[in-house]
Design a protein around this motif. Structure first.
Motif, PDB file in Angstrom:
ATOM      1  N   ARG A  10       0.933  -1.155  -0.120  1.00  0.00           N
ATOM      2  CA  ARG A  10      -0.038   0.129  -0.002  1.00  0.00           C
ATOM      3  C   ARG A  10       0.762   1.212   0.150  1.00  0.00           C
ATOM      4  O   ARG A  10       0.709   2.045  -0.878  1.00  0.00           O
ATOM      5  N   PRO A  11       1.793   1.552   1.032  1.00  0.00           N
ATOM      6  CA  PRO A  11       2.267   2.739   0.919  1.00  0.00           C
ATOM      7  C   PRO A  11       3.245   2.831  -0.352  1.00  0.00           C
ATOM      8  O   PRO A  11       3.474   4.011  -0.685  1.00  0.00           O
ATOM      9  N   PHE A  47      -6.154   1.232  -4.828  1.00  0.00           N
ATOM     10  CA  PHE A  47      -5.171   2.397  -4.943  1.00  0.00           C
ATOM     11  C   PHE A  47      -4.762   2.639  -6.499  1.00  0.00           C
ATOM     12  O   PHE A  47      -4.587   3.693  -6.811  1.00  0.00           O
ATOM     13  N   HIS A 205      -0.324  -1.343  12.870  1.00  0.00           N
ATOM     14  CA  HIS A 205      -0.308  -2.624  12.032  1.00  0.00           C
ATOM     15  C   HIS A 205       1.008  -2.930  12.127  1.00  0.00           C
ATOM     16  O   HIS A 205       1.725  -4.370  11.658  1.00  0.00           O
ATOM     17  N   ARG A 206       2.087  -2.336  12.630  1.00  0.00           N
ATOM     18  CA  ARG A 206       3.599  -2.893  12.540  1.00  0.00           C
ATOM     19  C   ARG A 206       4.037  -4.070  13.355  1.00  0.00           C
ATOM     20  O   ARG A 206       3.313  -4.124  14.404  1.00  0.00           O
ATOM     21  N   GLN A 263      -9.208   1.841   4.513  1.00  0.00           N
ATOM     22  CA  GLN A 263      -9.954   2.948   3.669  1.00  0.00           C
ATOM     23  C   GLN A 263      -9.080   2.998   2.392  1.00  0.00           C
ATOM     24  O   GLN A 263      -7.983   2.878   2.233  1.00  0.00           O
ATOM     25  N   TYR A 265      -7.821   5.625  -0.560  1.00  0.00           N
ATOM     26  CA  TYR A 265      -7.199   6.802  -0.385  1.00  0.00           C
ATOM     27  C   TYR A 265      -7.747   8.052   0.053  1.00  0.00           C
ATOM     28  O   TYR A 265      -7.523   8.844   0.802  1.00  0.00           O
ATOM     29  N   PHE A 268      -9.249   7.813   3.413  1.00  0.00           N
ATOM     30  CA  PHE A 268      -8.416   7.944   4.425  1.00  0.00           C
ATOM     31  C   PHE A 268      -7.985   9.425   4.532  1.00  0.00           C
ATOM     32  O   PHE A 268      -7.615  10.004   5.885  1.00  0.00           O
ATOM     33  N   SER A 282       2.474   4.026  11.901  1.00  0.00           N
ATOM     34  CA  SER A 282       2.605   4.138  10.494  1.00  0.00           C
ATOM     35  C   SER A 282       3.675   5.046  10.113  1.00  0.00           C
ATOM     36  O   SER A 282       3.617   6.191  10.933  1.00  0.00           O
ATOM     37  N   GLY A 283       4.513   4.972   9.294  1.00  0.00           N
ATOM     38  CA  GLY A 283       5.458   5.877   8.960  1.00  0.00           C
ATOM     39  C   GLY A 283       4.776   7.262   8.071  1.00  0.00           C
ATOM     40  O   GLY A 283       4.863   8.093   8.446  1.00  0.00           O
ATOM     41  N   GLY A 284       3.936   6.479   6.973  1.00  0.00           N
ATOM     42  CA  GLY A 284       3.398   7.438   5.967  1.00  0.00           C
ATOM     43  C   GLY A 284       2.212   8.251   6.833  1.00  0.00           C
ATOM     44  O   GLY A 284       2.144   9.264   6.438  1.00  0.00           O
ATOM     45  N   GLU A 288       1.917  12.451   6.781  1.00  0.00           N
ATOM     46  CA  GLU A 288       0.594  12.988   6.296  1.00  0.00           C
ATOM     47  C   GLU A 288      -0.056  13.911   7.263  1.00  0.00           C
ATOM     48  O   GLU A 288      -0.589  15.062   7.012  1.00  0.00           O
TER      49      GLU A 288
HETATM   50  N1  UDP Z   1      -3.844   4.479   4.369  1.00  0.00           N
HETATM   51  C1  UDP Z   1      -4.772   4.348   3.539  1.00  0.00           C
HETATM   52  N2  UDP Z   1      -6.070   3.526   4.044  1.00  0.00           N
HETATM   53  C2  UDP Z   1      -5.946   3.179   5.286  1.00  0.00           C
HETATM   54  C3  UDP Z   1      -4.554   3.372   6.016  1.00  0.00           C
HETATM   55  C4  UDP Z   1      -3.498   3.948   5.512  1.00  0.00           C
HETATM   56  O1  UDP Z   1      -4.951   4.825   2.459  1.00  0.00           O
HETATM   57  O2  UDP Z   1      -6.811   2.592   5.786  1.00  0.00           O
HETATM   58  C5  UDP Z   1      -2.767   5.139   3.618  1.00  0.00           C
HETATM   59  C6  UDP Z   1      -2.030   6.284   4.203  1.00  0.00           C
HETATM   60  O3  UDP Z   1      -2.772   7.293   3.770  1.00  0.00           O
HETATM   61  C7  UDP Z   1      -0.645   6.261   4.121  1.00  0.00           C
HETATM   62  C8  UDP Z   1      -0.220   5.022   3.694  1.00  0.00           C
HETATM   63  O4  UDP Z   1      -1.540   4.241   3.652  1.00  0.00           O
HETATM   64  O5  UDP Z   1      -0.209   7.044   2.748  1.00  0.00           O
HETATM   65  C9  UDP Z   1       0.369   4.573   4.927  1.00  0.00           C
HETATM   66  O6  UDP Z   1       0.717   2.972   4.691  1.00  0.00           O
HETATM   67  P1  UDP Z   1       0.907   2.015   6.075  1.00  0.00           P
HETATM   68  O7  UDP Z   1       0.588   2.610   7.104  1.00  0.00           O
HETATM   69  O8  UDP Z   1       0.353   0.820   5.537  1.00  0.00           O
HETATM   70  O9  UDP Z   1       2.489   1.834   5.871  1.00  0.00           O
HETATM   71  P2  UDP Z   1       3.704   2.692   6.449  1.00  0.00           P
HETATM   72  O10 UDP Z   1       3.613   3.820   5.870  1.00  0.00           O
HETATM   73  O11 UDP Z   1       3.611   2.465   8.154  1.00  0.00           O
HETATM   74  O12 UDP Z   1       4.963   1.866   6.001  1.00  0.00           O
END
Ligand code: UDP
Ligand code: UD1
Length: 366
Positions: A10-11, A47, A205-206, A263, A265, A268, A282-284, A288
């Motif tokens: 996803r990210p 996505f 989720h980590r 969700q 994008y 979310f 989460s990192g992303g 955000e």
């Molecule tokens: N995100 C999303 N729907 C969700 C949860 C997160 O679209 O239900 C998006 C969020 O906007 C961000 C990204 O997923 O851009 C973050 O991904 P995730 O938390 O899975 O991974 P990480 O960034 O921790 O590697």
């Protein structure tokens, strides 16, 4: 030059979307290799659809497994494709197993490797993401660092200066491209009956958090207390991995936490933008929230995004319930007027200008 992308989660899809779209506009794309690390529609296809991305050229369908098997299968399949297609450059983004697999495959074939989001460090080698970042950075020819802080880190690890480019983070591009669309098109607040500024948003989720019964339980207890203390419901779009842990440990979810599906994008982004506080591992999501001007607390012991803390947007609280409540209480009053440290939303353009040689970088003094 023609450019191949490897992505799988996803990210990566979200943060590479601005680069892929720019690449398509310039007719530079060779292939998109999807490893299949994420395969549920809610973490993957949704996505591609919403961000108007072309379908992957290759789908490896590697799926879930142990780290070694998953990464190994990806390397084998990516190598086959790269040997056949011989792109000039392979681009990967972030810190997942898909990224490491792409990095190893490219670096053995003398194909230039570009790492988008280089130079992030949590300094916690027990996290699989940290190992993936370090190894990928050290195998890369182009290191696209989001900030000067990440550039400094790469220099301190003796990565040659001429490989490092500070471009900002492509998440800023993604937020700028989608924030208004989200406000126009998303009906998620109405659907969940949420009032802007009257609820909090949680993601967790980590592996380090949710694979440990005690930590995941503490996190839920702490966030539940935040809900009652702040008198705000906490909405938790749950990653399938966390949903499985919740069930396996048979943990109680406190009343103030509402679990919902992952969700898309735009939904979310809407949920983040209108939340009074974000709680996350989460990192992303740390980035955000900072970009959107929404305060956050990070439910971890370390962060590879210290810029968010330095500007006053984020606080690291771990998973101790009392620390979560204290951090939430402090952060919820922040006004959101900090400066976004992750660039001006032109990262994708800068990355492609660099690769195509349209813009020669100024070599900074050592
Ligand atoms: N995100 C999303 N729907 C969700 C949860 C997160 O679209 O239900 C998006 C969020 O906007 C961000 C990204 O997923 O851009 C973050 O991904 P995730 O938390 O899975 O991974 P990480 O960034 O921790 O590697
Ligand atoms: C991966 C990344 C993590 C990133 C996250 C983004 C690694 C080591 N971890 O974690 O850094 O933050 O993606 O969301 O690369 N699962 C599903 N459906 C799917 C995919 C996974 O149910 O589509 C479940 C499976 O039970 C699987 C578990 O999640 O075993 C873990 O999946 P995996 O891809 O290994 O890592 P993530 O936890 O998703």
């Amino acid at each position: 030059p023609d450019i191949t992308f490897v992505l799988g989660t996803r990210p990566e899809i979200i943060k590479l979307a601005p680069v892929i779209r720019e690449c398509e506009d310039r007719s530079l794309t060779r292939s998109i290799i999807h490893t299949g690390q994420h395969y549920d529609e809610s973490l993957d296809l949704v996505f591609f659809d919403q961000l108007a991305l072309p379908e992957p050229t290759h789908h490896l369908e590697v799926g879930s497994s142990t780290h070694g098997r998953q990464t190994g299968e990806m390397i084998i399949r990516i190598e086959e494709i790269l040997r056949r297609e011989r792109p000039d450059t392979l681009l990967v983004q972030g810190d997942t197993n898909s990224v490491l697999a792409g990095a190893i495959a490219a670096s053995k074939l003398d194909i230039d490797l570009g790492h988008v989001e280089a130079g992030l460090r949590s300094d916690d080698r027990t996290m699989p993401e940290e190992t993936n970042r370090v190894l990928t950075d050290h195998a890369s020819d182009y290191l696209f660092a989001p900030t000067e802080q990440s550039r400094a880190r790469l220099r301190s690890e003796r990565i040659p200066d001429e490989r490092i480019y500070v471009t900002g983070n492509t998440i800023v591009d993604a937020v700028e491209q989608n924030r208004t669309l989200a406000a126009q098109r998303s009906a998620v607040l109405a659907e969940y009956d949420l009032v802007p500024g009257r609820y909090c948003l949680l993601t967790a989720h980590r592996a380090e958090t949710i694979d440990d019964e005690q930590r995941f339980g503490d996190l839920l207890t702490g966030v539940g207390r935040v809900a009652s203390h702040l008198e705000r419901e906490v909405v938790y779009p749950i990653h399938p991995r966390a949903a499985k842990s919740l069930e396996a440990f048979d943990l109680d979810v406190p009343d103030g936490i509402r679990i919902v599906e992952p969700q898309n994008y735009l939904d979310f982004l809407s949920l983040e933008d209108a939340a009074s506080l974000v709680l996350t591992d989460s990192g992303g999501v740390q980035e955000e929230a900072c970009i959107l001007g929404v305060p956050s607390v990070t439910l971890r012991e370390s962060t590879e995004r210290p810029e968010t803390i330095d500007v006053g947007a984020n606080r690291l609280v771990g998973t101790d319930p009392a620390a979560i409540v204290e951090g939430a209480d402090e952060m919820i009053d922040r006004d959101g007027e900090w400066t976004n440290p992750f660039g001006n939303g032109t990262a994708a353009t800068q990355i492609l200008d660099t690769i195509t040689g349209a813009e020669r970088r100024e070599v900074s003094p050592k």
